[in-house]
Design a protein around this motif. Sequence first.
Motif, PDB file in Angstrom:
ATOM      1  N   GLU A 100       0.114 -42.629   1.945  1.00 53.79           N
ATOM      2  CA  GLU A 100       0.072 -40.939   2.486  1.00 53.79           C
ATOM      3  C   GLU A 100      -0.308 -41.251   3.707  1.00 53.79           C
ATOM      4  OE1 GLU A 100       1.266 -38.308   1.360  1.00 53.79           O
ATOM      5  OE2 GLU A 100       1.685 -38.681  -0.279  1.00 53.79           O
ATOM      6  N   PHE A 103       2.934 -42.452   6.378  1.00 53.67           N
ATOM      7  CA  PHE A 103       3.699 -41.598   6.367  1.00 53.67           C
ATOM      8  C   PHE A 103       3.351 -40.857   7.085  1.00 53.67           C
ATOM      9  CE2 PHE A 103       5.174 -37.164   5.845  1.00 53.67           C
ATOM     10  CZ  PHE A 103       7.165 -37.782   5.322  1.00 53.67           C
ATOM     11  N   ARG A 119       2.802 -32.442   5.369  1.00 56.02           N
ATOM     12  CA  ARG A 119       2.934 -33.487   4.506  1.00 56.02           C
ATOM     13  C   ARG A 119       1.152 -33.362   4.377  1.00 56.02           C
ATOM     14  NH1 ARG A 119       6.712 -37.623   1.629  1.00 56.02           N
ATOM     15  NH2 ARG A 119       4.881 -38.800   0.751  1.00 56.02           N
ATOM     16  N   HIS A 122      -1.197 -33.450   1.596  1.00 57.74           N
ATOM     17  CA  HIS A 122      -1.030 -34.706   0.130  1.00 57.74           C
ATOM     18  C   HIS A 122      -2.612 -35.633   0.159  1.00 57.74           C
ATOM     19  CE1 HIS A 122       2.959 -34.624  -1.178  1.00 57.74           C
ATOM     20  NE2 HIS A 122       2.888 -34.042  -0.188  1.00 57.74           N
TER      21      HIS A 122
END
Length: 306
Positions: A100, A103, A119, A122
Amino acid sequence: MNLTRVSPEGLLLGAGLDHLLGDPRRGHPVAGFGRAASWVERRVYKDSRARGVVFVGIVVGGALGVGVVLDRVGKGAVSRAVVTGVVTWSVVGGTSLGREGLFMASALERGDLEAARGRLSHLCARDPKGLESAELARATVESVAENTSDAAVAPLFWGAVAGVPGLVVYRAVNTLDAMVGYRNARYERFGWAAAKLDDVANWIPARVTGLLTVACSGSADAWRVLRRDGANHPSPNAGRCEAAFAGALGVRLGGANSYGGEVERRPEMGDGRAPEVRDVRRAVRLSKRVGLAAAGTAALVAWRLR
């Protein structure tokens, strides 16, 4: 004799599986636990602390029962190691945390703020709307630091001292906190017990995370900032991790964060510059080293307790 039958080999096996594979892609036990907990919540919910205590007692008690049953499955050293390894793999999430973080790093490096904002949930509950690159980078570094304890160090710690039941119960407690441990209209009272129990479960692991961060970074600043700023955070545990990371990375963490439309101003930790996009990958690398160190330390502790 250790009644929980801790398997150091199993802890290393599970940590190795997480390092190689990340979380199970299908049928993740934690997702199943979350669905079961939601089912219980719908039936016992009431806006009161007492109902929250009942909820935590039912769900964590059930998790303890499952952990004890799993602990008794393996009768020999090999089967015990396999069971411990599979359970450890299921509850440790260091590799997924790193993914994560990477990303977010990739999205920010190419200037795709919408992808990064989408995102961020997350990693944390912070409101992503309107956050620019620098604030997204800070949010990611802080989340990677804090979750290094929750995702990697804490489950391994509890696995080392309490075997399979410790692994299962810790993940149950941490998951409940993520589900209901919020200070909002629905959960401020009902989620109180889950939040407090999570604070207790993470008290030692968070401080171990801080010390491992100092050791893995080799930074005197990490130790200095940990000692000076670790207690300044409103959380009794998150500040230990974030302060150590701030010192190790040479950045300054903390500041204004928005949650559910309400702004919280948190004390700053560290003496360096504000985090930049390039610091996200540095935080992920440091988190990975801390996770590997935690696995070795947990195995050593389990071997000594066996």
